[in-house]
Design an enzyme around this catalytic site. Sequence first.
Site, mmCIF file in Angstrom:
data_model
loop_
_atom_site.group_PDB
_atom_site.id
_atom_site.type_symbol
_atom_site.label_atom_id
_atom_site.label_comp_id
_atom_site.label_asym_id
_atom_site.label_seq_id
_atom_site.Cartn_x
_atom_site.Cartn_y
_atom_site.Cartn_z
ATOM 1 N N ALA A 261 0.769 -1.241 0.000
ATOM 2 C CA ALA A 261 0.000 0.000 0.000
ATOM 3 C C ALA A 261 0.803 1.295 0.000
ATOM 4 O O ALA A 261 0.346 2.296 -0.547
ATOM 5 C CB ALA A 261 -0.951 0.009 1.203
ATOM 6 N N ASP A 284 2.239 -2.991 4.297
ATOM 7 C CA ASP A 284 3.546 -2.669 3.728
ATOM 8 C C ASP A 284 4.588 -3.126 4.731
ATOM 9 O O ASP A 284 4.410 -2.960 5.940
ATOM 10 C CB ASP A 284 3.704 -1.183 3.434
ATOM 11 C CG ASP A 284 4.823 -0.942 2.427
ATOM 12 O OD1 ASP A 284 4.527 -0.842 1.222
ATOM 13 O OD2 ASP A 284 5.995 -0.862 2.847
ATOM 14 N N ASP A 311 4.556 -8.146 5.676
ATOM 15 C CA ASP A 311 4.681 -8.661 4.317
ATOM 16 C C ASP A 311 3.369 -9.339 3.950
ATOM 17 O O ASP A 311 2.917 -10.256 4.645
ATOM 18 C CB ASP A 311 5.845 -9.650 4.260
ATOM 19 C CG ASP A 311 6.110 -10.188 2.865
ATOM 20 O OD1 ASP A 311 5.245 -10.010 1.979
ATOM 21 O OD2 ASP A 311 7.168 -10.799 2.670
ATOM 22 N N ASP A 331 -0.454 -3.937 -6.115
ATOM 23 C CA ASP A 331 0.521 -3.137 -6.869
ATOM 24 C C ASP A 331 1.897 -3.486 -6.315
ATOM 25 O O ASP A 331 2.477 -2.728 -5.542
ATOM 26 C CB ASP A 331 0.203 -1.643 -6.702
ATOM 27 C CG ASP A 331 1.052 -0.771 -7.618
ATOM 28 O OD1 ASP A 331 0.943 -0.911 -8.835
ATOM 29 O OD2 ASP A 331 1.834 0.042 -7.098
ATOM 30 N N CYS A 383 4.149 -0.235 -12.232
ATOM 31 C CA CYS A 383 4.667 0.917 -12.978
ATOM 32 C C CYS A 383 5.856 0.457 -13.810
ATOM 33 O O CYS A 383 6.867 1.139 -13.923
ATOM 34 C CB CYS A 383 5.036 2.074 -12.051
ATOM 35 S SG CYS A 383 6.199 1.665 -10.742
#
Length: 487
Positions: A261, A284, A311, A331, A383
């Site tokens: 996150a 995270d 994790d 993500d 990304c």
Amino acid sequence: MALYSAAAAVLAGLERGEGGLKSLVYNSGFPHVRQLYALVSETLRYASVLEKLLDGAALLQAEKKLEPQLAKVLVYDLLFGKGLKCGGRWKALARRHRARLEAELARMKVRHKVSRNEDLVAPEKAVSTAGEWARAAWAPCAGSSGGLCLTCQAPAASQIPRYVRVNTLKTCVDDVIDFFKRQGYAYLGKAASVEELKALSGKKFLLDLHLPELLVFPSQTDLHDNLLYTSGHIILQDKASCLPAFLLGPVAGSHVIDACAAPGNKTSHLAAILKNKGQIFAFDVDPKRVATMNTLLTRAGVTGCQLAQQDFLTVDPRDPTYSRVTHILLDPSCSGSGMVTRGPGEEAVPSAERLRALAGFQRRVLNHALSFPALQRLVYSTCSVHQEENEDVVQAVLQEWRSAFRLVSAFPSWPCRGLAAFSGAESCLRASPAETLTNGFFVAVLERCKEGAAAPSSLPAAAKENPQPEGTEPGAAPKKRKKQRMK
């Protein structure tokens, strides 16, 4: 002074090889990470110029207590940036030497036969060398349908617009538009094409043509000190980064996991879509990133979000805590190859070994996410521009799950589709600086199959479960509604 000290510390960390630009910025503890990232990036871009200025003006010899990294940051902002809006005693120190520095800059421009400051940055520094920062130019490769390549030419980072997501937990689009109009900005209405976004200049802004709560300003617009940003009414977030939460589209009351996150922009977007009704579990593993995320979410007015420094791969899908989780936003860590700015130590083109390792991790985490028993819809995004981290990961995992999950034909009006790596890849989305005026990005939407399911769905889950009124489908401008005054 905190901003300049934080920037100097990041520069020192880069020189010592302690990490890449993004990781050092996010781990700095500085609350405004984008502001810090921008300052360090631009200081690095002008690094060779700044070193010559410091030598020519003998600033470090005159000020023995001034560290070289801090000197570079101060001189950059004094001569090329905002003109030292903060800085305390260091600001006063730099201004004492302003005349000498400006004279040295003028001599340098005469020697190089240029009239603009930016012309002092050599064009061949389009690739990072020896501790200097560079912008990599990205563009679609021939026939790649959105894939990116370093050898082509495309808009630099400075040409990507400033995207502003309206935080509907605190305000509404109409009120934000009115606020900027009172500040002297001219509102041009909803954009009809990407070309209109490219043409933005000065104090003008548009409503985005795809996302209904996204405003678009010229690339040079700096809103980090704007009241709306500091109060959490707007979020400065790249358009491509807004796609995952938008396409996940959980209805109010849903239980949602944001698996990787930090720093929290997507998490706050999920909370806005949920209207703070329901539950978000945000994970995270990095404690500093979790602390940064907590600050951001608090400022954005997010409630009903449980943060965990953990994790995601260690989270038990059978834990009753997550028995109602129907939506997951995933993500995961990736090469970051879609980002149009990167610093020293960040690979523009990762090695084949690095890509294999990342793809292996991404397959594991995607498989783990799909194992949550109540899961109905998942968005996988990166990304990265590399097929190994995107279409190949999705294809491999779908083969393992066979008929349990399927790809959703997400956002049919989006212009850039997935690479034709396998049948159905065109259901995925890609983004690029050249075609969508965003960072490079990939998004895939997976949905649990129902018995007797036919063709893939083409609408976000929220649209299917709670049909929207006419004029509010994805990409349409929001209908006029009763204004919620800014708090």
